[in-house]
Design an enzyme around this catalytic site. Sequence first.
Site, PDB file in Angstrom:
ATOM      1  N   ASP A 182       0.599  -1.095   0.199  1.00  0.00           N
ATOM      2  CA  ASP A 182       0.521   0.261   0.016  1.00  0.00           C
ATOM      3  C   ASP A 182       1.001   1.136  -0.279  1.00  0.00           C
ATOM      4  O   ASP A 182       1.646   1.549   1.114  1.00  0.00           O
ATOM      5  CB  ASP A 182      -0.752  -0.029   1.184  1.00  0.00           C
ATOM      6  N   HIS A 183       0.858   2.003  -1.285  1.00  0.00           N
ATOM      7  CA  HIS A 183       2.313   2.725  -1.345  1.00  0.00           C
ATOM      8  C   HIS A 183       1.778   4.302  -0.409  1.00  0.00           C
ATOM      9  O   HIS A 183       2.764   4.567  -0.416  1.00  0.00           O
ATOM     10  CB  HIS A 183       1.979   3.443  -2.911  1.00  0.00           C
ATOM     11  N   HIS A 245      -5.635   3.010   1.406  1.00  0.00           N
ATOM     12  CA  HIS A 245      -4.637   4.155   1.676  1.00  0.00           C
ATOM     13  C   HIS A 245      -5.868   4.454   3.530  1.00  0.00           C
ATOM     14  O   HIS A 245      -4.933   4.676   3.882  1.00  0.00           O
ATOM     15  CB  HIS A 245      -5.513   5.107   0.692  1.00  0.00           C
TER      16      HIS A 245
HETATM   17  C1  BG6 Z   1      -4.243   5.846  -6.057  1.00  0.00           C
HETATM   18  C2  BG6 Z   1      -5.328   5.821  -6.664  1.00  0.00           C
HETATM   19  O1  BG6 Z   1      -3.850   4.234  -5.059  1.00  0.00           O
HETATM   20  O2  BG6 Z   1      -3.593   6.737  -5.314  1.00  0.00           O
HETATM   21  C3  BG6 Z   1      -5.345   6.893  -7.048  1.00  0.00           C
HETATM   22  O3  BG6 Z   1      -5.794   4.387  -7.315  1.00  0.00           O
HETATM   23  C4  BG6 Z   1      -5.038   8.465  -5.950  1.00  0.00           C
HETATM   24  O4  BG6 Z   1      -6.624   7.459  -7.569  1.00  0.00           O
HETATM   25  C5  BG6 Z   1      -3.864   7.905  -5.810  1.00  0.00           C
HETATM   26  O5  BG6 Z   1      -4.948   9.181  -6.936  1.00  0.00           O
HETATM   27  C6  BG6 Z   1      -3.448   8.821  -4.465  1.00  0.00           C
HETATM   28  O6  BG6 Z   1      -2.111   8.496  -4.437  1.00  0.00           O
HETATM   29  P1  BG6 Z   1      -1.181   9.912  -3.861  1.00  0.00           P
HETATM   30  O7  BG6 Z   1      -0.380   9.469  -3.384  1.00  0.00           O
HETATM   31  O8  BG6 Z   1      -1.517  10.992  -4.941  1.00  0.00           O
HETATM   32  O9  BG6 Z   1      -2.150  10.031  -2.518  1.00  0.00           O
END
Ligand code: BG6
Length: 495
Positions: A182-183, A245
């Site tokens: 989960d990034h 997230h």
């Molecule tokens: C991704 C989603 O997992 O996370 C995207 O699929 C979203 O829709 C993105 O824009 C948001 O990531 P961050 O790091 O820009 O908050």
Amino acid sequence: PPAGPCAMVVFGAAGDLTSRLLVPALYNLAAGGLLGEKFVLIGLARAPLTDADFRAQLGEALLRHATAAVDPAVWDALAQRVFYLEAHFEAPDTYARLRRRLAEVEGEFNTGGNALFYLATAAEHFGGIVEQLGWAGLTREQTDHWRRVILEKPFGQDLASAQTLNARLRRDLLEKQVYRIDHYLGKETVQNILVLRFANGLFEPLWNRNHIDHVQITVAESVGVEKRGGYYDRAGALRDMVPNHLFQLLALTAMEPPTCFGADAVRTEKTKLLEAVQALKPAQVPAHVVRAQYAAGTIGERALPDYRSEPRVAPDSTTETFIALKLAVDNWRWAGVPFYLRTGKALTRRSTEIAIRFKQAPYAMFRDTPVERLTPNYLVLHIQPEERISLEFGAKVPGPAVRMTGVGMDFCYNRHFGGERAIGYETLIYDCIMGDATLFQRSDTVEAAWGVVEPIFAAWNNSMADLLTYPAGSWGPQQAEEMLGRDGRQWRSTD
Ligand code: BG6
């Protein structure tokens, strides 16, 4: 210590993820001395490329996506250990060829037989690739070497498909071999939630129903759906952002202290927390969930069309691009404390934050300022775009009269630590090679998260909640404000 030895094999290496995130992160690791000499990258994709072509492509992309000036010496040394395998991941001979290639690099670069398979492909291929890796004997670990697989979301579309995927992975892999990314867990400020809570004596005694009135988690994006209409229109804001997230942020904010900072201790507490989130009953969904889709509007100078006119979005789409939720956590610490979550695209500005709202002072000692006009006490964990932690409280305005105003204390990461930027994948790749799964999703955590959102999908399928609209550039529909208003609360203004 530098990570390695290991061969990292990327399936779908021609895609965006490799050039935009993986290679810049590997470069940062190499530049920081965190990638050993015995590390090799093998990219696997269908395009007919030579090793030299592939290296050149990645080198060009690195110049575009690097977070700091690229040192050619560091890149050249890394590029020498980058290889390309022209192959289709559905073709059975791919895996025999890959096995031979791995044996070759093992001989030449002493990768020790350790291999990390990174599935940078569409999620529907995860099961098939792992199965073929298994048949080819590539997932089998020995006492002297390990085999691991990294996957990125989506881990299923709902609870049933997540369970099916997990069961399928389990046929060829042990849970400890699966690293689900989960990034959000690669973000420094997200990791810092645990340090803030558990490395300080100050916050944890207050971190419960006795002192906290409620918690707000906002993940606002100012971009629209951009070029991802094909995927997004099938997913929607709830699937795309919440069980992954937002629930990571929720779990880290609300979980019990783990016994140690070990993968299983941390992940067990996160899972327990998600399992304690009260499942909404269908009849509760309309009052606890607000869903909406953006209409045309402007964000700053930028005009955005309505969602339904975006490329690859159905003209009659009922997909939500905004969602707000009110959740309750059924445990001793949080009974009676609402958690409000919201996320959406095409909102006023990009802002991810966790706002902890403390209870009001119990009694209005300063008679001219009734309790309700006292400055609310918020501890705010700002995750992006600025990375900071702020505390809001009331102070006396200097002068003979007793007048109060809201003031704040602010800790800003950049100002304090300097502005070295990262891709956010460095720690994740490093940890995976080192065998530390703390920041990765365990199968039971993934399933617990889907379990929470499942009743919402069910209620929507029975058309139990209206799809609202909001103009692009706003903070979402008025009903999201009203949801808190009914509880006598409001969203903290994010400046
Ligand atoms: C991704 C989603 O997992 O996370 C995207 O699929 C979203 O829709 C993105 O824009 C948001 O990531 P961050 O790091 O820009 O908050």
